[in-house]
Design a protein around this motif. Structure first.
Motif, PDB file in Angstrom:
ATOM      1  N   HIS A  87     -10.611  -1.401  12.838  1.00 35.19           N
ATOM      2  CA  HIS A  87      -9.173  -1.335  13.098  1.00 35.19           C
ATOM      3  C   HIS A  87      -8.475  -0.514  12.016  1.00 35.19           C
ATOM      4  O   HIS A  87      -7.719  -1.023  11.219  1.00 35.19           O
ATOM      5  N   THR A  88      -8.749   0.787  12.016  1.00 36.93           N
ATOM      6  CA  THR A  88      -8.159   1.645  10.983  1.00 36.93           C
ATOM      7  C   THR A  88      -6.672   1.852  11.206  1.00 36.93           C
ATOM      8  O   THR A  88      -5.957   2.229  10.284  1.00 36.93           O
ATOM      9  N   TYR A  89      -6.197   1.616  12.415  1.00 39.45           N
ATOM     10  CA  TYR A  89      -4.770   1.783  12.684  1.00 39.45           C
ATOM     11  C   TYR A  89      -3.918   0.724  11.958  1.00 39.45           C
ATOM     12  O   TYR A  89      -2.757   0.967  11.663  1.00 39.45           O
ATOM     13  N   TYR A  90      -4.506  -0.411  11.649  1.00 35.85           N
ATOM     14  CA  TYR A  90      -3.750  -1.443  10.942  1.00 35.85           C
ATOM     15  C   TYR A  90      -3.335  -0.968   9.551  1.00 35.85           C
ATOM     16  O   TYR A  90      -2.227  -1.251   9.104  1.00 35.85           O
ATOM     17  N   ILE A  91      -4.209  -0.265   8.866  1.00 34.64           N
ATOM     18  CA  ILE A  91      -3.879   0.276   7.549  1.00 34.64           C
ATOM     19  C   ILE A  91      -2.759   1.300   7.687  1.00 34.64           C
ATOM     20  O   ILE A  91      -1.824   1.329   6.883  1.00 34.64           O
ATOM     21  N   LEU A  92      -2.846   2.140   8.699  1.00 30.39           N
ATOM     22  CA  LEU A  92      -1.792   3.127   8.927  1.00 30.39           C
ATOM     23  C   LEU A  92      -0.464   2.441   9.205  1.00 30.39           C
ATOM     24  O   LEU A  92       0.581   2.825   8.658  1.00 30.39           O
ATOM     25  N   TYR A  93      -0.488   1.414  10.033  1.00 33.66           N
ATOM     26  CA  TYR A  93       0.734   0.654  10.318  1.00 33.66           C
ATOM     27  C   TYR A  93       1.281  -0.018   9.056  1.00 33.66           C
ATOM     28  O   TYR A  93       2.492  -0.053   8.832  1.00 33.66           O
ATOM     29  N   PHE A  97       4.867   0.826   7.538  1.00 34.80           N
ATOM     30  CA  PHE A  97       5.810  -0.273   7.355  1.00 34.80           C
ATOM     31  C   PHE A  97       6.318  -0.312   5.910  1.00 34.80           C
ATOM     32  O   PHE A  97       7.517  -0.467   5.668  1.00 34.80           O
ATOM     33  N   SER A  98       5.406  -0.138   4.963  1.00 34.35           N
ATOM     34  CA  SER A  98       5.807  -0.141   3.541  1.00 34.35           C
ATOM     35  C   SER A  98       6.767   0.998   3.244  1.00 34.35           C
ATOM     36  O   SER A  98       7.762   0.823   2.528  1.00 34.35           O
ATOM     37  N   VAL A  99       6.475   2.176   3.779  1.00 31.95           N
ATOM     38  CA  VAL A  99       7.343   3.334   3.531  1.00 31.95           C
ATOM     39  C   VAL A  99       8.725   3.100   4.136  1.00 31.95           C
ATOM     40  O   VAL A  99       9.752   3.383   3.499  1.00 31.95           O
ATOM     41  N   VAL A 100       8.780   2.552   5.338  1.00 29.86           N
ATOM     42  CA  VAL A 100      10.062   2.293   5.983  1.00 29.86           C
ATOM     43  C   VAL A 100      10.858   1.249   5.195  1.00 29.86           C
ATOM     44  O   VAL A 100      12.064   1.411   4.964  1.00 29.86           O
ATOM     45  N   VAL A 101      10.212   0.190   4.745  1.00 29.44           N
ATOM     46  CA  VAL A 101      10.908  -0.846   3.972  1.00 29.44           C
ATOM     47  C   VAL A 101      11.440  -0.273   2.667  1.00 29.44           C
ATOM     48  O   VAL A 101      12.596  -0.509   2.297  1.00 29.44           O
ATOM     49  N   PHE A 102      10.622   0.503   1.974  1.00 27.96           N
ATOM     50  CA  PHE A 102      11.086   1.100   0.717  1.00 27.96           C
ATOM     51  C   PHE A 102      12.224   2.092   0.955  1.00 27.96           C
ATOM     52  O   PHE A 102      13.153   2.175   0.164  1.00 27.96           O
TER      53      PHE A 102
END
Length: 112
Positions: A87-93, A97-102
């Motif tokens: 599930h490599t897409y989970y890391i991308l998500y 998500f981290s970039v959007v929150v920051f």
């Protein structure tokens, strides 16, 4: 020559005011020294109590850091386990998500 035997009696020297003054000064200095000793004693007791309080506080912080370290270690292990899976897409998500929150936090702090 013979001395005449007269009756000599011992008479102490009369007390002088300087002797009493010295005694009074010694008493005053003794009281002053007692006050200083009492102040030092109470100060050392206060220091001892503060040291005990600070020691208790530091021990509590140490325990908090150990718990946080354990929690962080577990979280990193889960992320690594997740990244090793298919599930490599989970890391991308997660990264997105981290970039959007920051970014939201940065905009909020910058303009408000």
């Amino acid at each position: 020559m013979r001395r005449s035997h007269t009756n000599y009696s011992y008479e102490p020297l009369p007390t002088t005011s300087s002797h009493d003054g010295l005694e009074d000064e010694n008493e005053r200095m003794t009281e002053h020294l007692k006050d200083k000793i009492y102040a030092l004693k109470s100060l050392s007791i206060d220091i001892g109590q503060e040291v005990q309080y600070q020691d208790k506080l530091l021990r509590g912080m140490d325990e908090d850091f150990e718990r946080t370290s354990g929690s962080l270690t577990n979280s990193v292990a889960r992320v690594l386990r997740l990244s090793k899976g298919s599930h490599t897409y989970y890391i991308l998500y997660l990264i997105l998500f981290s970039v959007v929150v920051f970014f939201i936090l940065w905009v909020t702090l910058k303009f408000f």
